[in-house]
Scaffold this motif. Sequence first.
Motif, PDB file in Angstrom:
ATOM      1  N   ASP A   1     -30.192  18.344  24.703  1.00 56.10           N
ATOM      2  CA  ASP A   1     -30.627  18.068  26.079  1.00 56.10           C
ATOM      3  C   ASP A   1     -31.859  18.870  26.494  1.00 56.10           C
ATOM      4  O   ASP A   1     -32.733  18.347  27.199  1.00 56.10           O
ATOM      5  CB  ASP A   1     -29.490  18.358  27.059  1.00 56.10           C
ATOM      6  CG  ASP A   1     -28.471  17.239  27.070  1.00 56.10           C
ATOM      7  OD1 ASP A   1     -27.296  17.522  26.785  1.00 56.10           O
ATOM      8  OD2 ASP A   1     -28.855  16.087  27.333  1.00 56.10           O
ATOM      9  N   ASP A   2     -31.921  20.153  26.060  1.00 57.82           N
ATOM     10  CA  ASP A   2     -33.047  20.961  26.541  1.00 57.82           C
ATOM     11  C   ASP A   2     -34.377  20.425  26.009  1.00 57.82           C
ATOM     12  O   ASP A   2     -35.373  20.411  26.738  1.00 57.82           O
ATOM     13  CB  ASP A   2     -32.858  22.457  26.212  1.00 57.82           C
ATOM     14  CG  ASP A   2     -32.518  22.721  24.765  1.00 57.82           C
ATOM     15  OD1 ASP A   2     -32.296  21.745  24.012  1.00 57.82           O
ATOM     16  OD2 ASP A   2     -32.479  23.892  24.376  1.00 57.82           O
ATOM     17  N   LEU A   3     -34.365  19.926  24.773  1.00 54.12           N
ATOM     18  CA  LEU A   3     -35.605  19.359  24.225  1.00 54.12           C
ATOM     19  C   LEU A   3     -35.953  18.026  24.881  1.00 54.12           C
ATOM     20  O   LEU A   3     -37.118  17.728  25.143  1.00 54.12           O
ATOM     21  CB  LEU A   3     -35.476  19.182  22.709  1.00 54.12           C
ATOM     22  CG  LEU A   3     -35.596  20.482  21.902  1.00 54.12           C
ATOM     23  CD1 LEU A   3     -35.151  20.280  20.471  1.00 54.12           C
ATOM     24  CD2 LEU A   3     -37.033  20.991  21.939  1.00 54.12           C
TER      25      LEU A   3
ATOM     26  N   PHE B   1     -43.664  19.029  19.017  1.00 55.54           N
ATOM     27  CA  PHE B   1     -42.303  18.669  19.419  1.00 55.54           C
ATOM     28  C   PHE B   1     -42.297  17.354  20.197  1.00 55.54           C
ATOM     29  O   PHE B   1     -41.368  16.560  20.078  1.00 55.54           O
ATOM     30  CB  PHE B   1     -41.661  19.813  20.206  1.00 55.54           C
ATOM     31  CG  PHE B   1     -41.257  20.957  19.316  1.00 55.54           C
ATOM     32  CD1 PHE B   1     -39.935  21.140  18.957  1.00 55.54           C
ATOM     33  CD2 PHE B   1     -42.210  21.817  18.791  1.00 55.54           C
ATOM     34  CE1 PHE B   1     -39.552  22.167  18.109  1.00 55.54           C
ATOM     35  CE2 PHE B   1     -41.850  22.850  17.935  1.00 55.54           C
ATOM     36  CZ  PHE B   1     -40.509  23.033  17.595  1.00 55.54           C
ATOM     37  N   ASP B   2     -43.347  17.127  21.002  1.00 57.80           N
ATOM     38  CA  ASP B   2     -43.498  15.834  21.683  1.00 57.80           C
ATOM     39  C   ASP B   2     -43.486  14.705  20.654  1.00 57.80           C
ATOM     40  O   ASP B   2     -42.856  13.671  20.854  1.00 57.80           O
ATOM     41  CB  ASP B   2     -44.842  15.779  22.437  1.00 57.80           C
ATOM     42  CG  ASP B   2     -44.723  16.284  23.873  1.00 57.80           C
ATOM     43  OD1 ASP B   2     -43.595  16.521  24.333  1.00 57.80           O
ATOM     44  OD2 ASP B   2     -45.771  16.427  24.530  1.00 57.80           O
ATOM     45  N   LEU B   3     -44.200  14.922  19.558  1.00 56.57           N
ATOM     46  CA  LEU B   3     -44.314  13.891  18.523  1.00 56.57           C
ATOM     47  C   LEU B   3     -42.955  13.586  17.902  1.00 56.57           C
ATOM     48  O   LEU B   3     -42.582  12.423  17.745  1.00 56.57           O
ATOM     49  CB  LEU B   3     -45.308  14.346  17.444  1.00 56.57           C
ATOM     50  CG  LEU B   3     -45.484  13.386  16.257  1.00 56.57           C
ATOM     51  CD1 LEU B   3     -46.102  12.067  16.705  1.00 56.57           C
ATOM     52  CD2 LEU B   3     -46.338  14.034  15.167  1.00 56.57           C
ATOM     53  N   VAL B   4     -42.200  14.627  17.563  1.00 56.67           N
ATOM     54  CA  VAL B   4     -40.902  14.403  16.916  1.00 56.67           C
ATOM     55  C   VAL B   4     -39.920  13.742  17.889  1.00 56.67           C
ATOM     56  O   VAL B   4     -39.186  12.824  17.518  1.00 56.67           O
ATOM     57  CB  VAL B   4     -40.314  15.716  16.343  1.00 56.67           C
ATOM     58  CG1 VAL B   4     -38.961  15.455  15.695  1.00 56.67           C
ATOM     59  CG2 VAL B   4     -41.262  16.316  15.315  1.00 56.67           C
ATOM     60  N   VAL B   5     -39.923  14.185  19.165  1.00 51.41           N
ATOM     61  CA  VAL B   5     -39.022  13.568  20.149  1.00 51.41           C
ATOM     62  C   VAL B   5     -39.391  12.097  20.351  1.00 51.41           C
ATOM     63  O   VAL B   5     -38.525  11.218  20.344  1.00 51.41           O
ATOM     64  CB  VAL B   5     -39.032  14.336  21.491  1.00 51.41           C
ATOM     65  CG1 VAL B   5     -38.217  13.580  22.538  1.00 51.41           C
ATOM     66  CG2 VAL B   5     -38.474  15.745  21.317  1.00 51.41           C
ATOM     67  N   ALA B   6     -40.700  11.807  20.499  1.00 51.37           N
ATOM     68  CA  ALA B   6     -41.137  10.415  20.699  1.00 51.37           C
ATOM     69  C   ALA B   6     -40.742   9.543  19.502  1.00 51.37           C
ATOM     70  O   ALA B   6     -40.294   8.407  19.669  1.00 51.37           O
ATOM     71  CB  ALA B   6     -42.642  10.353  20.920  1.00 51.37           C
TER      72      ALA B   6
ATOM     73  N   ALA C   1     -39.253  15.033  28.768  1.00 52.65           N
ATOM     74  CA  ALA C   1     -39.383  14.268  30.016  1.00 52.65           C
ATOM     75  C   ALA C   1     -40.323  14.977  30.980  1.00 52.65           C
ATOM     76  O   ALA C   1     -41.144  14.346  31.650  1.00 52.65           O
ATOM     77  CB  ALA C   1     -38.006  14.075  30.661  1.00 52.65           C
ATOM     78  N   ALA C   2     -40.211  16.309  31.042  1.00 53.37           N
ATOM     79  CA  ALA C   2     -41.032  17.077  31.973  1.00 53.37           C
ATOM     80  C   ALA C   2     -42.464  17.246  31.454  1.00 53.37           C
ATOM     81  O   ALA C   2     -43.369  17.529  32.216  1.00 53.37           O
ATOM     82  CB  ALA C   2     -40.399  18.442  32.220  1.00 53.37           C
TER      83      ALA C   2
ATOM     84  N   ARG D   1     -30.777   8.618  27.212  1.00 52.50           N
ATOM     85  CA  ARG D   1     -30.677   9.980  27.761  1.00 52.50           C
ATOM     86  C   ARG D   1     -32.025  10.431  28.292  1.00 52.50           C
ATOM     87  O   ARG D   1     -32.113  11.065  29.345  1.00 52.50           O
ATOM     88  CB  ARG D   1     -30.159  10.940  26.690  1.00 52.50           C
ATOM     89  CG  ARG D   1     -28.656  10.753  26.434  1.00 52.50           C
ATOM     90  CD  ARG D   1     -28.219  11.416  25.141  1.00 52.50           C
ATOM     91  NE  ARG D   1     -28.476  12.844  25.146  1.00 52.50           N
ATOM     92  CZ  ARG D   1     -28.849  13.541  24.063  1.00 52.50           C
ATOM     93  NH1 ARG D   1     -29.057  12.932  22.913  1.00 52.50           N
ATOM     94  NH2 ARG D   1     -29.043  14.833  24.142  1.00 52.50           N
ATOM     95  N   LEU D   2     -33.095  10.073  27.587  1.00 53.30           N
ATOM     96  CA  LEU D   2     -34.438  10.400  28.066  1.00 53.30           C
ATOM     97  C   LEU D   2     -34.714   9.704  29.397  1.00 53.30           C
ATOM     98  O   LEU D   2     -35.257  10.309  30.326  1.00 53.30           O
ATOM     99  CB  LEU D   2     -35.494   9.992  27.029  1.00 53.30           C
ATOM    100  CG  LEU D   2     -36.945  10.134  27.478  1.00 53.30           C
ATOM    101  CD1 LEU D   2     -37.277  11.583  27.811  1.00 53.30           C
ATOM    102  CD2 LEU D   2     -37.901   9.609  26.405  1.00 53.30           C
ATOM    103  N   ALA D   3     -34.305   8.437  29.493  1.00 56.50           N
ATOM    104  CA  ALA D   3     -34.515   7.695  30.739  1.00 56.50           C
ATOM    105  C   ALA D   3     -33.867   8.434  31.907  1.00 56.50           C
ATOM    106  O   ALA D   3     -34.423   8.476  33.008  1.00 56.50           O
ATOM    107  CB  ALA D   3     -33.956   6.279  30.608  1.00 56.50           C
ATOM    108  N   GLY D   4     -32.701   9.039  31.659  1.00 52.23           N
ATOM    109  CA  GLY D   4     -32.018   9.819  32.703  1.00 52.23           C
ATOM    110  C   GLY D   4     -32.844  11.010  33.154  1.00 52.23           C
ATOM    111  O   GLY D   4     -33.008  11.258  34.346  1.00 52.23           O
ATOM    112  N   TYR D   5     -33.399  11.752  32.202  1.00 54.44           N
ATOM    113  CA  TYR D   5     -34.215  12.922  32.561  1.00 54.44           C
ATOM    114  C   TYR D   5     -35.531  12.502  33.219  1.00 54.44           C
ATOM    115  O   TYR D   5     -36.068  13.232  34.053  1.00 54.44           O
ATOM    116  CB  TYR D   5     -34.468  13.806  31.336  1.00 54.44           C
ATOM    117  CG  TYR D   5     -33.258  14.633  30.989  1.00 54.44           C
ATOM    118  CD1 TYR D   5     -32.785  15.586  31.895  1.00 54.44           C
ATOM    119  CD2 TYR D   5     -32.562  14.437  29.817  1.00 54.44           C
ATOM    120  CE1 TYR D   5     -31.649  16.335  31.612  1.00 54.44           C
ATOM    121  CE2 TYR D   5     -31.430  15.175  29.517  1.00 54.44           C
ATOM    122  CZ  TYR D   5     -30.979  16.125  30.422  1.00 54.44           C
ATOM    123  OH  TYR D   5     -29.852  16.855  30.148  1.00 54.44           O
ATOM    124  N   GLU D   6     -36.027  11.330  32.861  1.00 54.29           N
ATOM    125  CA  GLU D   6     -37.238  10.849  33.539  1.00 54.29           C
ATOM    126  C   GLU D   6     -36.915  10.416  34.964  1.00 54.29           C
ATOM    127  O   GLU D   6     -37.719  10.602  35.875  1.00 54.29           O
ATOM    128  CB  GLU D   6     -37.885   9.732  32.715  1.00 54.29           C
ATOM    129  CG  GLU D   6     -38.521  10.324  31.450  1.00 54.29           C
ATOM    130  CD  GLU D   6     -39.244   9.330  30.568  1.00 54.29           C
ATOM    131  OE1 GLU D   6     -38.906   8.131  30.619  1.00 54.29           O
ATOM    132  OE2 GLU D   6     -40.138   9.764  29.812  1.00 54.29           O
TER     133      GLU D   6
END
Lengths: 179, 214
Positions: free
Chosen positions: B10-12, B25-30, B17-18, B42-47
Amino acid sequence: MEKTEAHWVASMTSIAQHKDQKAFAEVFRHFAPRVKAFLIKSGADYALAEECMQDVMATLWHKAHLYDPSRASVATWIFTIARNRKIDLLRRYARPEPEDLPWGPEDAPDQVDAIALQQESTKLVDAVRKLPQKQRDLIERAYFGDLTHNEIAAETGLPLGTIKSRIRLALERLRHAMN
Amino acid sequence: MPAIRHHVPDDLLMGYAAGVLPQAFDLVVAAHVSLNDDARVRLAGYEELGGAVLSDLGEAELAPDSLEQTLAKISRMQPTERSAPTGGVFPAPLRKMIGGDASAVKWKSIARGTKQAVLCADGDATARLLYIPAGQAMPEHSHRGTEMTLVLQGGYSSEDGHFQRGDLEVAGQQTHHTPIADDDGEDCICLVATDGRLRFDGLLPRIAQVFLRI
């Protein structure tokens, strides 16, 4: 009086389908000052924030047909454009974005899903508003980028749990919208 | 025993999202979100949380001719088309950074058929692609910072479990591991982000570390 989420979704549809400048001007009057405030709080000076905000709102016009109300509220969609533009400008690299979901005629946004998302999104905004000021500041600072998320978790405790449960509700709706 | 994390923590996800993570790290998450629908929701939730924050912000004063300038900007811009999904080994954000799919990677040989390509380095955070021939082990290493490994092709096993395409392993400071690529014929390709310098155990790998600059 505050406009509803349904109102902004309708404005976006009108911009996408009819190039409606009146609807755009209204969206601009509401969101542009908030986008600019977000950019200033993220560390941009006034001139850069104004320039960046104009880029964000111009992108909104050109990408309006890509907005899907069953996947994000209008404010959230604008937030993601502003965040990406901020990274492009302040950090000088193109932000890596996830691949789009496969899209076909059968995937047109479902009205029921879109309304469910609007309701969840409104609840989330309310939940954030009802947080004690201190906790609200922490969440905001996380999204402006000057606080690590471990610190947030440590300092907010239970209220963050409340938010997470709100997110989970929103997620259920989102998951439903994607199936 | 280290926790098995096949999904992005979740923290990543919240950091992505922020928009506060390093580029690597942006690249790996995307890339992970592109391959994993659970991470996508889950990303949609944080956005949404980001959208809620934006909705609730005070209003900054705009330039007097702000709207007119924006309309002028609009008329100078090209319309945006929806990007057509294209098949391939690599998800779109990775293809965009490389300028092509797996065949476009400029690999550098490490040893015994193992190859790597550094994609971006931003302070201490680095993203690289690793190519490990089927059945082969990576040099044993531990690391000081966080390491995120996303499997793009083939699979591998380590002390933390088995990982295949779309799976993400997040290893913290204390993790010691020896990943071994699956021996089922397909070579393993991983996207790896690290935020500290890795420490390899053993002499030869230590030389490799200098060579790799990781």
